[in-house]
Enzyme design. Structure first.
Site, PDB file in Angstrom:
ATOM      1  N   TYR A  23       0.869  -1.181   0.000  1.00 34.34           N
ATOM      2  CA  TYR A  23       0.000   0.000   0.000  1.00 34.34           C
ATOM      3  C   TYR A  23       0.906   1.231   0.000  1.00 34.34           C
ATOM      4  O   TYR A  23       1.734   1.402   0.896  1.00 34.34           O
ATOM      5  CB  TYR A  23      -0.927   0.037   1.229  1.00 34.34           C
ATOM      6  CG  TYR A  23      -1.746   1.308   1.241  1.00 34.34           C
ATOM      7  CD1 TYR A  23      -2.885   1.426   0.453  1.00 34.34           C
ATOM      8  CD2 TYR A  23      -1.340   2.413   1.994  1.00 34.34           C
ATOM      9  CE1 TYR A  23      -3.616   2.612   0.422  1.00 34.34           C
ATOM     10  CE2 TYR A  23      -2.070   3.601   1.961  1.00 34.34           C
ATOM     11  CZ  TYR A  23      -3.202   3.685   1.175  1.00 34.34           C
ATOM     12  OH  TYR A  23      -3.909   4.860   1.138  1.00 34.34           O
ATOM     13  N   LYS A  43       3.668  11.188   7.506  1.00 31.42           N
ATOM     14  CA  LYS A  43       3.038  10.774   8.766  1.00 31.42           C
ATOM     15  C   LYS A  43       3.713  11.373  10.005  1.00 31.42           C
ATOM     16  O   LYS A  43       3.437  12.502  10.362  1.00 31.42           O
ATOM     17  CB  LYS A  43       2.973   9.250   8.845  1.00 31.42           C
ATOM     18  CG  LYS A  43       1.933   8.665   7.854  1.00 31.42           C
ATOM     19  CD  LYS A  43       1.544   7.268   8.215  1.00 31.42           C
ATOM     20  CE  LYS A  43       0.597   6.637   7.200  1.00 31.42           C
ATOM     21  NZ  LYS A  43      -0.785   6.984   7.363  1.00 31.42           N
TER      22      LYS A  43
HETATM   23  C1  LIG Z   1       3.522   2.973   3.424  1.00 34.77           C
HETATM   24  C2  LIG Z   1       2.579   4.090   3.089  1.00 34.77           C
HETATM   25  N1  LIG Z   1       2.818   4.852   2.019  1.00 34.77           N
HETATM   26  C3  LIG Z   1       2.015   5.868   1.678  1.00 34.77           C
HETATM   27  C4  LIG Z   1       0.890   6.155   2.417  1.00 34.77           C
HETATM   28  C5  LIG Z   1       0.005   7.306   2.023  1.00 34.77           C
HETATM   29  O1  LIG Z   1       0.120   8.327   2.939  1.00 34.77           O
HETATM   30  P1  LIG Z   1      -1.017   9.464   3.048  1.00 34.77           P
HETATM   31  O2  LIG Z   1      -2.198   8.791   3.662  1.00 34.77           O
HETATM   32  O3  LIG Z   1      -0.415  10.508   3.913  1.00 34.77           O
HETATM   33  O4  LIG Z   1      -1.291   9.936   1.667  1.00 34.77           O
HETATM   34  C6  LIG Z   1       0.602   5.392   3.542  1.00 34.77           C
HETATM   35  C7  LIG Z   1      -0.599   5.660   4.339  1.00 34.77           C
HETATM   36  O5  LIG Z   1      -1.034   4.894   5.140  1.00 34.77           O
HETATM   37  C8  LIG Z   1       1.454   4.316   3.886  1.00 34.77           C
HETATM   38  O6  LIG Z   1       1.223   3.540   4.936  1.00 34.77           O
END
Ligand SMILES: Cc1ncc(COP(=O)(O)O)c(C=O)c1O
Length: 473
Positions: free
Chosen positions: A158, A308
């Site tokens: 993801y 994050k």
């Molecule tokens: C590994 C990873 N990459 C990218 C994202 C996308 O981040 P955002 O929700 O800030 O767009 C997430 C979100 O959970 C993630 O866990």
């Protein structure tokens, strides 16, 4: 137009209407089926690891507010950093201008990132950090006269919800409605040891799912063909990059890797001359018990994505770090080789100032060592669940404790993301004052790092008791 559907359209008629009613009148929530959802939880205040509801109830924030919070809510030092920066400069265009928090954050990140990541590109969130990485890798090759079209990503990945990040993610219920607009990627096995794609056992395997050993252990030519090694053999010269979530694949199932797999990804990328992109959006800033998950195998990716926890969970900020080799490929008298990417809020000073303050706090509080302690508390509290009839696997890494529920321990059958067990357990946890959001049959806890031993024991006790109450004999 009315379609006769039973939509709830409450119209609050007074200031005293509850937040939930006013919300129902106008809001549309992420990852939420608005017709059948339970009422949202109105939160009016946060302090430390706790959130406080409109009705005075207190909830332990067991998912760090979607994996972003690390120092606790409303932290005095972060509050002060935000206020001070707001008094000085709230925002300015980052194409023409620069500013102290943006420069300071880049300097501080370069000090702590895996050695060799020396260029910092800002964006807005995790998905954009990944979009930037994908575009950077693609243009890195085209600036050198090579058209490399293939990205290799892993099953269960993801990477976010924008189109490039969705394309790179596993084809799943999340991406299905958008399939016609996604670009093709090549997918390779993830080291999902509980459901080994090679049908092997971790205790005796040689990380065969990586595909570096010439396939005797592969159960079939198809299983062998989907290893990263085999995919690189097949597509090598056309591959722009291999994109992975190092050590912990998050939303695709909270899959914890053997570190040997991560080391092998770097080795294979080097052997085939392709770029390695590490998506540390979830794992960055201590979550796995190292400041960055790449440290578990002492690898430096060519490009790394962060977001994050970078601001301590206060404001959205995306960071894509690259090596000088990547950066140099964009330097040219020919302006068409410019990296044409940016956002209105690129390098937002408020977010950058918070990120600097958060890095200070990580160092001052020994946050990474604290996460290692949390890991041992989570182990103590959750590992006993392994023998439960409804539990297939318990996985712990750093400050993340994961319980994979199954309906049959022998066949390992499970309902996946849309399993009703998720909402059922969410409600049971909330009734006990614990805010968790299982990914269907995957129950996990990922609290802010300021949680104490006693609070962690309480948290794991709730998980054990709720699972037992809902799925016991
Ligand atoms: C590994 C990873 N990459 C990218 C994202 C996308 O981040 P955002 O929700 O800030 O767009 C997430 C979100 O959970 C993630 O866990």
């Amino acid at each position: 137009m009315t379609d006769g559907s039973p939509k709830v359209r409450l119209k609050p008629d007074s200031e005293s209407a509850s937040l939930a009613m006013r919300d129902a009148a106008h809001l549309w929530h992420p990852y939420t089926q608005m017709l059948t959802r339970p009422e949202p939880l109105p939160i009016v205040r946060g302090e430390g690891i706790y959130l406080f509801g409109e009705d005075g109830r207190r909830f332990l924030d067991g998912t760090s507010s979607w994996w972003v919070n690390i120092h606790g809510h409303s932290h005095p030092k972060l509050n002060a950093a935000l206020a001070a920066q707001a008094r000085e400069l709230e925002h300015v265009i980052f194409a023409n201008c620069t500013h102290r928090p943006g420069v300071e954050l880049a300097e501080r990140l370069v000090e702590v990132l895996p050695r060799g990541l020396t260029r910092i590109f800002y964006s807005d969130n995790g998905s954009t950090a990944v979009e930037v990485a994908i575009k950077m890798a693609s243009q890195y090759w085209s600036n050198q006269g090579q058209s490399r079209r293939t990205f290799i990503t892993l099953h269960h990945a993801y990477h976010g919800d924008t189109v490039g990040a969705m394309s790179a993610s596993e084809a799943s219920v999340f991406t299905k409605p958008f399939a016609p607009m996604l670009f093709d990627v090549t997918r390779a096995h993830a080291p999902y040891c509980y459901r080994c794609p090679m049908g092997l056992e971790r205790s005796s395997c040689r990380i065969d799912c990586l595909g570096t050993e010439v396939g005797p252990a592969a159960p079939s030519p198809e299983a062998w063909g989907a290893t990263l090694g085999a995919q690189l053999e097949r597509h090598g010269g056309d591959v722009a990059a291999v994109l992975v979530e190092p050590m912990l694949q998050g939303a695709g199932g909270m899959i914890v890797w053997p570190r040997e797999f991560l080391a092998g990804v770097r080795r294979l990328c080097d052997a085939h001359g392709v770029l390695m992109i590490a998506d540390e959006v979830l794992t960055g800033f201590g979550r796995t018990g190292r400041l960055f998950a790449c440290e578990h195998a002492e690898v430096t990716p060519d490009i790394m994505c962060m977001s994050k926890a970078v601001t301590g969970g206060y404001l959205p900020l995306g960071v894509t770090a690259a090596t000088e080799r990547i950066y140099d490929a964009f330097l040219s008298e020919d302006r068409t080789r410019t990296f044409f990417h940016g956002h209105s809020f690129t390098g937002n000073p408020l977010a950058c100032a918070l990120a600097v303050a958060s890095l200070d706090l990580i160092q001052e509080t020994g946050a990474v060592e604290k996460v290692q302690q949390i890991e041992s508390w989570l182990r103590r509290g959750l590992e006993p669940l392994a023998s439960h009839r409804a539990v297939g696997d318990v996985r712990i890494i750093g400050g993340v404790g994961i319980v994979e529920l199954v309906s049959d321990k022998v066949t390992k059958s499970a309902g996946g993301y849309l399993d009703d067990v998720g909402p059922t357990l969410t409600k049971a946890f909330l009734d006990r004052g614990l805010l968790l959001r299982p990914l269907g049959n995957i129950v996990y806890a990922m609290p802010p790092y300021v949680i104490t031993e006693h609070e962690t024991d309480w948290l794991t006790t709730q998980i054990r008791e709720v699972i037992d109450g809902a799925l016991g004999e």
